[in-house]
Design a protein around this motif. Structure first.
Motif, PDB file in Angstrom:
ATOM      1  N   ARG A  22       3.748  -7.568  -5.519  1.00 25.00           N
ATOM      2  CA  ARG A  22       2.315  -7.393  -5.268  1.00 25.00           C
ATOM      3  C   ARG A  22       2.036  -6.024  -4.660  1.00 25.00           C
ATOM      4  N   ALA A  23       0.775  -5.639  -4.734  1.00 26.80           N
ATOM      5  CA  ALA A  23       0.359  -4.390  -4.101  1.00 26.80           C
ATOM      6  C   ALA A  23       0.448  -4.558  -2.584  1.00 26.80           C
ATOM      7  N   VAL A  24       0.820  -3.498  -1.898  1.00 27.87           N
ATOM      8  CA  VAL A  24       0.994  -3.526  -0.446  1.00 27.87           C
ATOM      9  C   VAL A  24      -0.081  -2.648   0.176  1.00 27.87           C
ATOM     10  N   THR A  25      -0.775  -3.186   1.164  1.00 25.81           N
ATOM     11  CA  THR A  25      -1.848  -2.421   1.797  1.00 25.81           C
ATOM     12  C   THR A  25      -1.278  -1.375   2.756  1.00 25.81           C
ATOM     13  N   SER A  26      -2.030  -0.316   2.941  1.00 30.83           N
ATOM     14  CA  SER A  26      -1.613   0.722   3.887  1.00 30.83           C
ATOM     15  C   SER A  26      -1.616   0.179   5.312  1.00 30.83           C
ATOM     16  N   GLU A  27      -2.457  -0.811   5.582  1.00 29.29           N
ATOM     17  CA  GLU A  27      -2.483  -1.429   6.915  1.00 29.29           C
ATOM     18  C   GLU A  27      -1.165  -2.153   7.204  1.00 29.29           C
ATOM     19  N   LEU A  28      -0.685  -2.909   6.213  1.00 30.35           N
ATOM     20  CA  LEU A  28       0.582  -3.620   6.384  1.00 30.35           C
ATOM     21  C   LEU A  28       1.734  -2.637   6.558  1.00 30.35           C
ATOM     22  N   MET A  29       1.769  -1.610   5.734  1.00 29.29           N
ATOM     23  CA  MET A  29       2.838  -0.622   5.859  1.00 29.29           C
ATOM     24  C   MET A  29       2.749   0.117   7.195  1.00 29.29           C
ATOM     25  N   ALA A  30       1.541   0.397   7.636  1.00 30.11           N
ATOM     26  CA  ALA A  30       1.371   1.089   8.919  1.00 30.11           C
ATOM     27  C   ALA A  30       1.903   0.239  10.074  1.00 30.11           C
ATOM     28  N   ARG A  31       1.636  -1.055  10.041  1.00 33.51           N
ATOM     29  CA  ARG A  31       2.180  -1.931  11.092  1.00 33.51           C
ATOM     30  C   ARG A  31       3.703  -1.918  11.063  1.00 33.51           C
ATOM     31  N   LEU A  47       2.069  11.023  -3.023  1.00 32.71           N
ATOM     32  CA  LEU A  47       2.971  10.393  -3.990  1.00 32.71           C
ATOM     33  C   LEU A  47       2.208   9.947  -5.238  1.00 32.71           C
ATOM     34  N   ARG A  48       0.946   9.568  -5.047  1.00 33.36           N
ATOM     35  CA  ARG A  48       0.105   9.207  -6.202  1.00 33.36           C
ATOM     36  C   ARG A  48      -0.124  10.442  -7.067  1.00 33.36           C
ATOM     37  N   ASP A  49      -0.417  11.560  -6.438  1.00 28.72           N
ATOM     38  CA  ASP A  49      -0.643  12.802  -7.188  1.00 28.72           C
ATOM     39  C   ASP A  49       0.601  13.204  -7.985  1.00 28.72           C
ATOM     40  N   ALA A  50       1.773  12.855  -7.464  1.00 31.07           N
ATOM     41  CA  ALA A  50       3.027  13.169  -8.153  1.00 31.07           C
ATOM     42  C   ALA A  50       3.402  12.098  -9.178  1.00 31.07           C
ATOM     43  N   GLY A  51       2.632  11.006  -9.239  1.00 30.85           N
ATOM     44  CA  GLY A  51       2.861   9.974 -10.242  1.00 30.85           C
ATOM     45  C   GLY A  51       3.865   8.897  -9.860  1.00 30.85           C
ATOM     46  N   PHE A  52       4.184   8.771  -8.577  1.00 26.84           N
ATOM     47  CA  PHE A  52       5.171   7.773  -8.151  1.00 26.84           C
ATOM     48  C   PHE A  52       4.549   6.447  -7.727  1.00 26.84           C
ATOM     49  N   VAL A  53       3.301   6.486  -7.285  1.00 26.20           N
ATOM     50  CA  VAL A  53       2.609   5.259  -6.872  1.00 26.20           C
ATOM     51  C   VAL A  53       1.178   5.295  -7.397  1.00 26.20           C
ATOM     52  N   ARG A  54       0.540   4.122  -7.361  1.00 29.48           N
ATOM     53  CA  ARG A  54      -0.883   4.044  -7.689  1.00 29.48           C
ATOM     54  C   ARG A  54      -1.528   3.116  -6.675  1.00 29.48           C
ATOM     55  N   SER A  55      -2.827   3.268  -6.526  1.00 31.90           N
ATOM     56  CA  SER A  55      -3.554   2.385  -5.624  1.00 31.90           C
ATOM     57  C   SER A  55      -4.473   1.495  -6.442  1.00 31.90           C
ATOM     58  N   GLU A  56      -4.612   0.267  -5.979  1.00 34.22           N
ATOM     59  CA  GLU A  56      -5.500  -0.703  -6.608  1.00 34.22           C
ATOM     60  C   GLU A  56      -6.539  -1.106  -5.583  1.00 34.22           C
ATOM     61  N   LYS A  57      -7.785  -1.083  -5.972  1.00 35.05           N
ATOM     62  CA  LYS A  57      -8.873  -1.424  -5.054  1.00 35.05           C
ATOM     63  C   LYS A  57      -9.203  -2.910  -5.134  1.00 35.05           C
ATOM     64  N   GLY A  58      -9.953  -3.356  -4.155  1.00 40.04           N
ATOM     65  CA  GLY A  58     -10.464  -4.717  -4.173  1.00 40.04           C
ATOM     66  C   GLY A  58      -9.517  -5.733  -3.565  1.00 40.04           C
ATOM     67  N   HIS A  59      -9.927  -7.005  -3.679  1.00 39.05           N
ATOM     68  CA  HIS A  59      -9.127  -8.114  -3.146  1.00 39.05           C
ATOM     69  C   HIS A  59      -7.750  -8.116  -3.812  1.00 39.05           C
ATOM     70  N   GLY A  60      -6.713  -8.161  -3.027  1.00 40.29           N
ATOM     71  CA  GLY A  60      -5.357  -8.113  -3.560  1.00 40.29           C
ATOM     72  C   GLY A  60      -4.904  -6.707  -3.893  1.00 40.29           C
ATOM     73  N   GLY A  61      -5.726  -5.721  -3.514  1.00 42.62           N
ATOM     74  CA  GLY A  61      -5.396  -4.334  -3.811  1.00 42.62           C
ATOM     75  C   GLY A  61      -4.378  -3.766  -2.836  1.00 42.62           C
ATOM     76  N   GLY A  62      -4.026  -2.545  -3.069  1.00 43.24           N
ATOM     77  CA  GLY A  62      -3.054  -1.855  -2.240  1.00 43.24           C
ATOM     78  C   GLY A  62      -2.302  -0.842  -3.083  1.00 43.24           C
ATOM     79  N   TRP A  63      -1.078  -0.581  -2.705  1.00 49.61           N
ATOM     80  CA  TRP A  63      -0.256   0.433  -3.351  1.00 49.61           C
ATOM     81  C   TRP A  63       0.909  -0.204  -4.083  1.00 49.61           C
ATOM     82  N   LYS A  64       1.249   0.375  -5.239  1.00 50.65           N
ATOM     83  CA  LYS A  64       2.395  -0.086  -6.031  1.00 50.65           C
ATOM     84  C   LYS A  64       3.167   1.119  -6.551  1.00 50.65           C
ATOM     85  N   ILE A  65       4.452   0.948  -6.679  1.00 49.10           N
ATOM     86  CA  ILE A  65       5.298   1.976  -7.283  1.00 49.10           C
ATOM     87  C   ILE A  65       5.086   1.916  -8.797  1.00 49.10           C
TER      88      ILE A  65
END
Length: 154
Positions: A22-31, A47-65
């Protein structure tokens, strides 16, 4: 002199992200990383600009490799961070006309350039998949399990 641990921190975050589908939120990673979500978002946006991760918005959103871990090397991540200075050792520049300073700087410069090239070459030979395998081997040997929300609570 304080060491720059940004590369280590980014690799740490990426390996934790790799442990979940699942996508991981920046809040969870920060904790987990004992930092501010803004710091995580800033790192991940690079890392997104380099193409290694993407972000997903909305409910269940976050970051994914976005790429297989076997295709991402330490060198890739190092470069995406702007290729920070590897060594704190530098040449003296107070007396550029001094022949002793010129001799010392030439020798140090050659050695440091060679060391940097060797280190960067080695960074290019280590993938995130290899780091993940080492992590899994250590986890198995320790009998521990992975939980992003709990492992860093101490």
């Amino acid at each position: 002199m304080k060491r720059d641990s940004k590369l280590s921190g980014v690799l740490h975050v990426l390996l934790h992200m790799a442990e979940t589908e699942r996508a991981v939120t920046s809040e969870l990673m920060a904790r987990a990383m004992h930092t501010n979500p803004v710091v995580i978002r800033r790192i991940l946006s690079g890392l997104r600009d380099a193409g290694f991760v993407r972000s997903e918005k909305g409910h269940g959103g976050g970051w994914k490799i976005t790429r297989p871990l076997a295709e991402i090397t330490l060198r890739d991540i190092y470069d995406s961070l702007g290729a920070p200075q590897l060594f704190s050792i530098g040449n003296r520049t107070e007396s550029p006309g001094c022949l002793v300073e010129q001799s010392v700087n030439a020798a140090l410069g050659r050695v440091l350039d060679e060391a940097e090239a060797l280190l960067l070459d080695r960074f290019g030979a280590v993938t995130l998949a290899q780091l993940r395998q080492d992590f899994h081997d250590r986890m198995r040997a320790s009998g521990k399990t992975v939980d992003l929300e709990q492992n860093h609570a101490v």
